[in-house]
Design an enzyme around this catalytic site. Structure first.
Site, PDB file in Angstrom:
ATOM      1  N   ALA A  35      36.465  40.523  43.734  1.00 19.76           N
ATOM      2  CA  ALA A  35      38.059  40.173  44.336  1.00 19.76           C
ATOM      3  C   ALA A  35      38.058  39.041  44.969  1.00 19.76           C
ATOM      4  O   ALA A  35      37.613  39.097  46.087  1.00 19.76           O
ATOM      5  CB  ALA A  35      39.331  41.136  44.067  1.00 19.76           C
ATOM      6  N   ASP A  36      38.630  38.202  44.655  1.00 17.83           N
ATOM      7  CA  ASP A  36      38.840  36.953  45.598  1.00 17.83           C
ATOM      8  C   ASP A  36      40.595  36.846  46.005  1.00 17.83           C
ATOM      9  O   ASP A  36      41.638  37.725  45.331  1.00 17.83           O
ATOM     10  CB  ASP A  36      38.972  35.330  44.238  1.00 17.83           C
ATOM     11  CG  ASP A  36      39.298  35.283  43.107  1.00 17.83           C
ATOM     12  OD1 ASP A  36      40.878  36.465  42.697  1.00 17.83           O
ATOM     13  OD2 ASP A  36      39.383  34.782  42.303  1.00 17.83           O
ATOM     14  N   SER A  37      41.068  35.756  46.422  1.00 21.63           N
ATOM     15  CA  SER A  37      42.733  36.045  47.400  1.00 21.63           C
ATOM     16  C   SER A  37      43.665  36.579  45.623  1.00 21.63           C
ATOM     17  O   SER A  37      44.867  37.513  46.086  1.00 21.63           O
ATOM     18  CB  SER A  37      43.265  34.897  47.317  1.00 21.63           C
ATOM     19  OG  SER A  37      42.818  33.241  46.600  1.00 21.63           O
TER      20      SER A  37
ATOM     21  N   ARG B  70      41.334  35.696  32.826  1.00 21.82           N
ATOM     22  CA  ARG B  70      41.454  34.463  33.962  1.00 21.82           C
ATOM     23  C   ARG B  70      41.242  32.594  33.044  1.00 21.82           C
ATOM     24  O   ARG B  70      41.892  31.798  33.110  1.00 21.82           O
ATOM     25  CB  ARG B  70      40.242  34.370  34.927  1.00 21.82           C
ATOM     26  CG  ARG B  70      40.583  35.210  36.239  1.00 21.82           C
ATOM     27  CD  ARG B  70      38.987  35.315  36.687  1.00 21.82           C
ATOM     28  NE  ARG B  70      38.872  35.840  37.625  1.00 21.82           N
ATOM     29  CZ  ARG B  70      39.061  35.020  39.216  1.00 21.82           C
ATOM     30  NH1 ARG B  70      38.804  33.771  38.835  1.00 21.82           N
ATOM     31  NH2 ARG B  70      39.395  36.346  40.306  1.00 21.82           N
TER      32      ARG B  70
END
Lengths: 78, 417
Positions: A35-37, B70
């Site tokens: 996971a990123d921020s 995303r």
């Protein structure tokens, strides 16, 4: 596994696109599950929605593993 | 300072009439329409119920599940089209100096679907601003070139151009100029758009910009026909690899064409209506000729903006006559939007690709769906109606004009040593 734990796990699998087997209690969102921020913020928001709770930012900072998320939510739902 | 020469060494396309370059070209020369009833949402309350959607595209075939979430569709199209172009160029990504590779990408709107859905979610709530953290980074137009550079590690100039339907033509011109001036060796350029959404269709319908030929979608995009009634919204992406000539030669790259210049101008007239005398359009083609070192007589083909709107088509052809004089009737003029629909910010790129492929194949794709001559259009002009025409092409021009009065025109030349 508790009901809360399995729902938390399902959210993580869905949002992070990881394998179910990787989502173990001690797994860190960022170090182990990629996971990123932004992912981390999204996870917290999904937990809030799923369990109808509010997680303030200063407390969200302390939730960085699967186990911490489950414990926090279990406490909040008591 | 002497400007460097710039050539095209790679192409990629994801369009309503083909999901790669070879399918796209095949449909172009066979006069295939990409228009069909909209499948993305229920159109029963919409004035226009059809569009040129991408067909048989499953994002999961190209991206993993996390990436799909995303990326707005316009960014997915950007990655798919640019991947094809990069592969096609044969650039060795392990060897190339990535500080000398940039990405300049056009998108007229950006992540419209993301914007729409997030705002709908917000409106359904109790007013608490619970926006998804990916809302902004999915939506912004510059995320397309951002993602292309992240995927491949390209560290040269990187940004998006936004000039509505001229966006990707502006991107190509900027990319051309950066290489000409020596800032980069290679630029990934082009554009993508994904506006076939409720907000997109509803918004363009309100402007009376779209065709409402719901009983016959495939015949709706009919540039230059007397009974044209507006454009057909399309979506997709087109990518070109522009490369400094000596750089391309040194690595033995195949060269599609030379990019010899670009013109830019503004109508300075109205937010959406074209200038009736086409003064900005005249200026942009003159600028392009001058920037390319061309005389009017040098031009063989013009892929027009030709959106199938009543005013725009006539104004553009009048401008062509004004700029090219007697030579205008020797030019193969066409509008491939008759097949692809109008890809907005991606239009300049996919139409430039059509022009380059026409040059390669000595065959000009047709303007389909022409049935009735418009008395306001000079019948001596060769509008390449309904059937492709064989033609040796040395110089091809491609026009695009955007709401806001932005005009951009790019010129390509057959490669000569």
């Amino acid at each position: 596994m508790s009901d809360i734990a399995s729902r938390v796990k399902a959210i993580i699998v869905d949002k992070l696109g990881v394998d179910e087997n990787e989502v173990v209690t001690e797994a860190s969102f960022t170090n182990d599950l990629g996971a990123d921020s932004l992912d981390t913020v999204e996870l917290i928001m999904e937990f809030e929605k799923e369990f109808d709770i509010q997680i303030p930012d200063d407390q969200a900072e302390n939730i960085s593993t699967v186990g911490q998320a489950v414990s926090y939510i279990e406490e909040a739902k008591k | 300072m002497e400007l460097k020469r710039v050539v095209v060494t790679g192409l990629g396309a994801l369009t309503p009439i083909g999901n790669n370059i070879s399918e796209y070209w095949d449909s172009l020369i066979h006069g295939k329409s990409g228009a069909a009833p909209i499948t993305y949402f229920d159109t029963s309350l919409f004035k226009t119920k059809f569009a040129c959607e991408i067909k048989n595209f499953n994002a999961n075939d190209y991206f993993d599940r996390k990436e799909v979430r995303r990326l707005d569709r316009f960014a997915q199209y950007a990655l798919v089209a640019s991947d094809e172009a990069i592969l096609d160029s044969g650039v060795d990504l392990n060897v190339v100096d990535k500080y000398r590779v940039g990405v300049i990408w056009g998108a007229g709107i950006g992540g419209l679907e993301t914007f729409q859905n997030e705002v709908i979610d917000f409106a359904k709530g109790d007013g608490t601003p619970r926006f998804n953290p990916f809302f902004i980074p999915k939506m912004i137009a510059d995320i397309a070139p951002g993602n292309i550079s992240i995927k491949h590690g390209f560290m040269g100039p990187n940004y998006a151009t936004v000039s509505a339907c001229a966006s990707s033509a502006n991107a190509m011109i900027d990319a051309l100029n950066y290489i000409r001036l020596g800032y980069s060796d290679i630029m990934v350029t082009g554009g993508s758009e994904a506006a076939v959404t409720q907000a997109g269709m509803g918004g363009f319908n309100s402007m009376h910009a779209l065709s409402t030929r719901n009983d016959d979608p495939e015949k709706a995009s009919r540039p230059f026909d007397a009974n044209r009634d507006g454009f057909v919204l399309g979506e997709g992406g087109g990518a070109l690899i522009l490369e400094e000539y000596e750089h391309a030669k040194a690595r033995g790259a195949k060269i599609y064409a030379e990019v010899i210049g670009g013109g830019m101008s503004s109508d300075a007239y109205h937010m959406t209506a074209p200038h009736p005398e086409g003064i900005g359009v005249i200026a942009v083609m003159k600028n392009c000729l001058e920037n390319s070192g061309l005389k009017p007589e040098d031009v063989d083909t013009i892929n027009t903006h030709g959106t199938s709107t009543p005013l725009g088509d006539v104004a553009e052809l009048k401008a062509i006559k004004q700029v090219f004089g007697e030579h205008a009737k020797n030019i193969n003029i066409n509008s491939t939007k008759s097949m692809t629909g109008h890809l907005l910010g991606a239009a300049g790129a996919v139409e430039a690709i059509a022009s380059i492929l026409a040059m390669q194949n000595s065959l000009v794709p047709p303007t389909i769906n022409h049935e009735t001559a418009d008395e306001n259009i000079d019948s001596e002009l060769n509008l390449t109606l309904n059937k492709p025409q064989k033609r040796e092409i040395k110089v091809a021009m491609s026009n695009t004009f955007g709401f806001g009065g932005h005009n951009a025109c790019v010129a390509f030349k057959k490669m000569e040593e």
